[in-house]
Motif scaffolding. Structure first.
Motif, PDB file in Angstrom:
ATOM      1  N   PHE A  47      -2.879   6.635  -6.447  1.00 19.57           N
ATOM      2  CA  PHE A  47      -2.387   5.285  -6.194  1.00 19.57           C
ATOM      3  C   PHE A  47      -2.856   4.674  -4.872  1.00 19.57           C
ATOM      4  N   LYS A  48      -3.461   5.457  -3.999  1.00 20.44           N
ATOM      5  CA  LYS A  48      -3.714   4.967  -2.638  1.00 20.44           C
ATOM      6  C   LYS A  48      -4.630   3.752  -2.546  1.00 20.44           C
ATOM      7  N   ASN A  49      -5.545   3.566  -3.464  1.00 23.48           N
ATOM      8  CA  ASN A  49      -6.439   2.404  -3.410  1.00 23.48           C
ATOM      9  C   ASN A  49      -6.071   1.311  -4.402  1.00 23.48           C
ATOM     10  N   MET A  50      -4.986   1.503  -5.124  1.00 23.18           N
ATOM     11  CA  MET A  50      -4.549   0.514  -6.103  1.00 23.18           C
ATOM     12  C   MET A  50      -3.981  -0.711  -5.380  1.00 23.18           C
ATOM     13  N   LYS A  51      -4.264  -1.879  -5.904  1.00 28.23           N
ATOM     14  CA  LYS A  51      -3.766  -3.135  -5.326  1.00 28.23           C
ATOM     15  C   LYS A  51      -2.577  -3.640  -6.136  1.00 28.23           C
ATOM     16  N   ASN A  52      -1.764  -4.475  -5.515  1.00 27.50           N
ATOM     17  CA  ASN A  52      -0.646  -5.159  -6.170  1.00 27.50           C
ATOM     18  C   ASN A  52       0.284  -4.207  -6.916  1.00 27.50           C
ATOM     19  N   PRO A 101       3.902  13.841   0.980  1.00 24.48           N
ATOM     20  CA  PRO A 101       3.736  12.583   0.244  1.00 24.48           C
ATOM     21  C   PRO A 101       4.068  12.770  -1.233  1.00 24.48           C
ATOM     22  N   MET A 102       4.100  11.699  -1.960  1.00 23.31           N
ATOM     23  CA  MET A 102       4.358  11.765  -3.393  1.00 23.31           C
ATOM     24  C   MET A 102       3.257  12.587  -4.054  1.00 23.31           C
ATOM     25  N   VAL A 103       3.603  13.311  -5.087  1.00 24.88           N
ATOM     26  CA  VAL A 103       2.697  14.261  -5.736  1.00 24.88           C
ATOM     27  C   VAL A 103       1.369  13.626  -6.141  1.00 24.88           C
ATOM     28  N   ASP A 104       1.413  12.463  -6.745  1.00 30.30           N
ATOM     29  CA  ASP A 104       0.183  11.830  -7.246  1.00 30.30           C
ATOM     30  C   ASP A 104      -0.296  10.684  -6.346  1.00 30.30           C
ATOM     31  N   HIS A 105      -0.001  10.768  -5.057  1.00 31.04           N
ATOM     32  CA  HIS A 105      -0.328   9.673  -4.136  1.00 31.04           C
ATOM     33  C   HIS A 105      -1.819   9.345  -4.091  1.00 31.04           C
ATOM     34  N   PRO A 107      -2.232   6.305   7.261  1.00 31.75           N
ATOM     35  CA  PRO A 107      -3.597   6.527   6.781  1.00 31.75           C
ATOM     36  C   PRO A 107      -4.046   5.563   5.676  1.00 31.75           C
ATOM     37  N   ILE A 108      -3.118   4.769   5.145  1.00 31.02           N
ATOM     38  CA  ILE A 108      -3.496   3.822   4.083  1.00 31.02           C
ATOM     39  C   ILE A 108      -3.297   2.366   4.506  1.00 31.02           C
ATOM     40  N   ASP A 109      -3.082   2.139   5.796  1.00 26.97           N
ATOM     41  CA  ASP A 109      -2.996   0.781   6.349  1.00 26.97           C
ATOM     42  C   ASP A 109      -1.873  -0.047   5.719  1.00 26.97           C
ATOM     43  N   ALA A 110      -0.719   0.578   5.489  1.00 24.52           N
ATOM     44  CA  ALA A 110       0.411  -0.105   4.860  1.00 24.52           C
ATOM     45  C   ALA A 110       1.338  -0.782   5.858  1.00 24.52           C
ATOM     46  N   ILE A 111       1.164  -0.512   7.142  1.00 21.33           N
ATOM     47  CA  ILE A 111       2.050  -1.075   8.163  1.00 21.33           C
ATOM     48  C   ILE A 111       1.314  -2.170   8.920  1.00 21.33           C
ATOM     49  N   LYS A 112       1.965  -3.325   9.007  1.00 21.07           N
ATOM     50  CA  LYS A 112       1.387  -4.489   9.681  1.00 21.07           C
ATOM     51  C   LYS A 112       2.444  -5.153  10.548  1.00 21.07           C
ATOM     52  N   PRO A 113       2.031  -5.860  11.600  1.00 20.27           N
ATOM     53  CA  PRO A 113       3.001  -6.654  12.357  1.00 20.27           C
ATOM     54  C   PRO A 113       3.433  -7.852  11.511  1.00 20.27           C
ATOM     55  N   GLU A 128       0.810  -1.220   0.000  1.00 16.82           N
ATOM     56  CA  GLU A 128       0.000   0.000   0.000  1.00 16.82           C
ATOM     57  C   GLU A 128       0.845   1.273   0.000  1.00 16.82           C
ATOM     58  N   CYS A 129       2.053   1.205   0.513  1.00 19.39           N
ATOM     59  CA  CYS A 129       2.927   2.379   0.611  1.00 19.39           C
ATOM     60  C   CYS A 129       3.506   2.803  -0.743  1.00 19.39           C
ATOM     61  N   ILE A 130       3.636   1.872  -1.648  1.00 22.34           N
ATOM     62  CA  ILE A 130       4.271   2.164  -2.938  1.00 22.34           C
ATOM     63  C   ILE A 130       3.500   3.259  -3.683  1.00 22.34           C
ATOM     64  N   LYS A 131       4.249   4.252  -4.140  1.00 24.81           N
ATOM     65  CA  LYS A 131       3.747   5.408  -4.879  1.00 24.81           C
ATOM     66  C   LYS A 131       2.925   6.369  -4.016  1.00 24.81           C
ATOM     67  N   CYS A 132       2.857   6.123  -2.725  1.00 20.42           N
ATOM     68  CA  CYS A 132       2.170   7.046  -1.815  1.00 20.42           C
ATOM     69  C   CYS A 132       3.194   7.700  -0.891  1.00 20.42           C
TER      70      CYS A 132
END
Length: 112
Positions: free
Chosen positions: A95-100, A88-92, A51-57, A8-12
């Motif tokens: 990309f924030k809801n994009m998968k894979n 954040p990245m300019v166009d985040h 805010p995009i739930d990219a961090i997990k244990p 989820e962090c990629i491009k955000c």
């Protein structure tokens, strides 16, 4: 246990998590952040800040967890440390809801 940054962090590259980390264990790539698993103290304060739930244990039950543990370990050893919040990245938003995003958008280049 440690925390990991996932797809989820990629491009955000939102950096709210960096600001709260008491041990500065985040590292910055061109278009995502990673956590050094050997430096993370498992405090968990970063997870709710993302805010995009990219961090997990690393105990998360997702089937691709091991891939992300390895990616965080590999790139935290070569990317520069980040300890201050940045824009954040300019166009985040695009990309924030994009998968894979890993296959098409991940960059191995270090951040600034």
């Amino acid at each position: 246990m440690t925390y990991i940054v996932k797809d989820e962090c990629i491009k955000c590259k939102l950096t709210d998590c960096v600001e709260v980390c008491p041990v500065d264990c985040f590292y910055e790539g061109e278009n995502m952040l990673v956590i050094n698993p050997d430096e993370c103290i498992d405090c968990g304060v970063c997870e709710p800040e993302c805010p995009i739930d990219a961090i997990k244990p690393d105990t998360d039950e997702s089937p691709d967890k091991d891939k992300w543990v390895e990616l965080n370990k590999k790139y935290s050893a070569i990317w520069p440390n980040i300890s201050k919040k940045k824009e954040p990245m300019v166009d985040h938003e695009k990309f924030k809801n994009m998968k894979n995003k890993l296959e098409e958008h991940f960059s191995e280049k270090p951040g600034d």
